[in-house]
Design a protein around this motif. Sequence first.
Motif, PDB file in Angstrom:
ATOM      1  N   GLY A 199       1.025  -1.168   0.087  1.00  0.00           N
ATOM      2  CA  GLY A 199      -0.029  -0.004   0.029  1.00  0.00           C
ATOM      3  C   GLY A 199       0.878   1.175   0.059  1.00  0.00           C
ATOM      4  N   ARG A 200       0.096   2.443  -0.433  1.00  0.00           N
ATOM      5  CA  ARG A 200       0.932   3.619  -0.301  1.00  0.00           C
ATOM      6  C   ARG A 200       1.323   4.139   0.922  1.00  0.00           C
ATOM      7  N   THR A 201       2.077   5.251   1.077  1.00  0.00           N
ATOM      8  CA  THR A 201       2.436   5.669   2.490  1.00  0.00           C
ATOM      9  C   THR A 201       2.127   6.968   2.688  1.00  0.00           C
TER      10      THR A 201
ATOM     11  N   GLN B 274      -1.548   9.362   8.020  1.00  0.00           N
ATOM     12  CA  GLN B 274      -0.149   8.941   8.799  1.00  0.00           C
ATOM     13  C   GLN B 274       0.499   7.952   8.408  1.00  0.00           C
ATOM     14  N   GLY B 275       0.586   7.789   7.185  1.00  0.00           N
ATOM     15  CA  GLY B 275       1.622   6.721   6.424  1.00  0.00           C
ATOM     16  C   GLY B 275       2.924   6.914   6.718  1.00  0.00           C
ATOM     17  N   SER B 276       3.973   5.836   6.503  1.00  0.00           N
ATOM     18  CA  SER B 276       5.237   6.069   6.696  1.00  0.00           C
ATOM     19  C   SER B 276       6.138   4.840   6.118  1.00  0.00           C
ATOM     20  N   PRO B 277       6.924   5.288   5.043  1.00  0.00           N
ATOM     21  CA  PRO B 277       7.711   4.219   4.375  1.00  0.00           C
ATOM     22  C   PRO B 277       8.412   3.418   5.416  1.00  0.00           C
ATOM     23  N   GLN B 278       9.043   4.100   6.130  1.00  0.00           N
ATOM     24  CA  GLN B 278      10.098   3.784   7.147  1.00  0.00           C
ATOM     25  C   GLN B 278       9.365   2.800   8.163  1.00  0.00           C
ATOM     26  N   GLN B 279       8.276   3.105   8.519  1.00  0.00           N
ATOM     27  CA  GLN B 279       7.245   2.138   9.545  1.00  0.00           C
ATOM     28  C   GLN B 279       6.774   0.947   8.713  1.00  0.00           C
ATOM     29  N   LEU B 280       6.383   1.105   7.162  1.00  0.00           N
ATOM     30  CA  LEU B 280       5.777   0.129   6.762  1.00  0.00           C
ATOM     31  C   LEU B 280       6.864  -1.201   6.326  1.00  0.00           C
TER      32      LEU B 280
ATOM     33  N   GLY C 216      12.961   5.561  -0.935  1.00  0.00           N
ATOM     34  CA  GLY C 216      13.111   6.397  -2.123  1.00  0.00           C
ATOM     35  C   GLY C 216      12.039   6.145  -3.238  1.00  0.00           C
ATOM     36  N   HIS C 217      11.708   4.932  -3.278  1.00  0.00           N
ATOM     37  CA  HIS C 217      10.706   4.381  -3.974  1.00  0.00           C
ATOM     38  C   HIS C 217       9.388   5.036  -3.815  1.00  0.00           C
ATOM     39  N   MET C 218       8.932   4.785  -2.348  1.00  0.00           N
ATOM     40  CA  MET C 218       7.559   5.276  -2.117  1.00  0.00           C
ATOM     41  C   MET C 218       7.402   6.678  -1.946  1.00  0.00           C
ATOM     42  N   ASN C 219       8.437   7.372  -1.888  1.00  0.00           N
ATOM     43  CA  ASN C 219       8.498   8.952  -1.664  1.00  0.00           C
ATOM     44  C   ASN C 219       8.211   9.576  -2.947  1.00  0.00           C
ATOM     45  N   ASN C 220       8.572   8.817  -4.237  1.00  0.00           N
ATOM     46  CA  ASN C 220       8.176   9.256  -5.551  1.00  0.00           C
ATOM     47  C   ASN C 220       7.431   8.590  -6.469  1.00  0.00           C
ATOM     48  N   LEU C 221       6.184   8.176  -5.658  1.00  0.00           N
ATOM     49  CA  LEU C 221       5.218   7.321  -6.613  1.00  0.00           C
ATOM     50  C   LEU C 221       4.177   8.454  -7.243  1.00  0.00           C
ATOM     51  N   ASN C 222       3.888   9.543  -6.508  1.00  0.00           N
ATOM     52  CA  ASN C 222       3.218  10.761  -7.207  1.00  0.00           C
ATOM     53  C   ASN C 222       2.068  10.163  -7.528  1.00  0.00           C
TER      54      ASN C 222
END
Length: 353
Positions: free
Chosen positions: A138-140, A144-150, A202-208
Amino acid sequence: MIFRQLFDPSSSTYTYLLGDSGEAVLIDPVYEQVPRDLALLQELGLKLVSSLDTHVHADHVTGAWRLRQRCGSAIALSEAAGAAEVDKPLRHGDRINFGQRHLTVRATPGHTSGCLTYVLDDDSMAFTGDSLLIRGCGRTDFQQGSPQQLFASVHEQILTLPPSCLLYPAHDYRGITVTSVAEERRYNPRLGGDVDVGDFTGHMNNLNLPHPKQMAVAVPANLRCGKPEGDAPTDTPDWAPLTLRFSGVWEIEPMGLLEQQKNVQIVDVREAPEFIDRLGHLHGATLVPLSQLTERMGEFDRERPIVAVCRSGVRSAQASVLLTKAGFNKVANLAGGMLRWKIEGYPVESDPA
């Protein structure tokens, strides 16, 4: 144990039914699919004890509140979600019992702050919501999503399960139904193999990605566990006592039809010789063989209910489907057909109508 995987095509959501010793739970029920789910529970002889959501969804409205209204099931959701109407606010390590089996709750935040994964007691199955999808996740970028947490959640709580454990997500947009821990460890392009938290972030922060189309409606509704604002819409026809079958066909019992016989159009879809055979036919019935039904629909009053009848209920079930597709919105099938009507001793006629 009974296990069923159900699908909502409009949101590509999977709903899971697990049953044991007459009790059941539903994971991620969809509001519009509640009649279907109730029909399946009835046919399998199961009492729904709890409905469980993996998180506060943004793409559909949960059926949890609607199920509680219909059958008294408890609503279970992460305590961290902060939703109203929850009967069982869940924390990491809690257990959800059904029959002689149970699910263990694992907190897997990151997609949202309140994501949970439900693990079957023998570690053979896990229901991952959007935390881990088949070859994805899932997207983050909201709730309150967080790639580090996921990343941590998936690696510490899901991929540590036995390699053979089957993983069932809340969604799949390609029609794939299941994966395994071993597969996702090796082949998940976002979270498997040698991917580290830096790669993943890096991947999740650039899904846009654009926000889900239903987000503005779904999230507020799901923070009420699906309870509507104002009066709840009815999901049961009010013109007669009907039962929805899992096949999607509404049925009326012989006694119910006997009580409504003067108020409905009875369409007998058998062939002409059957209409006057030993089973006879119902008073006031119109003979329209199934092969002629489509071309003769103009003969029916669209404002009055229609009950379709045949020998056993099979052909008339198909007639009910055809009538509904043609825009008739008050249609039912006679349960058991003329066979059951005759066995129960209700009156018939045998002369041509």
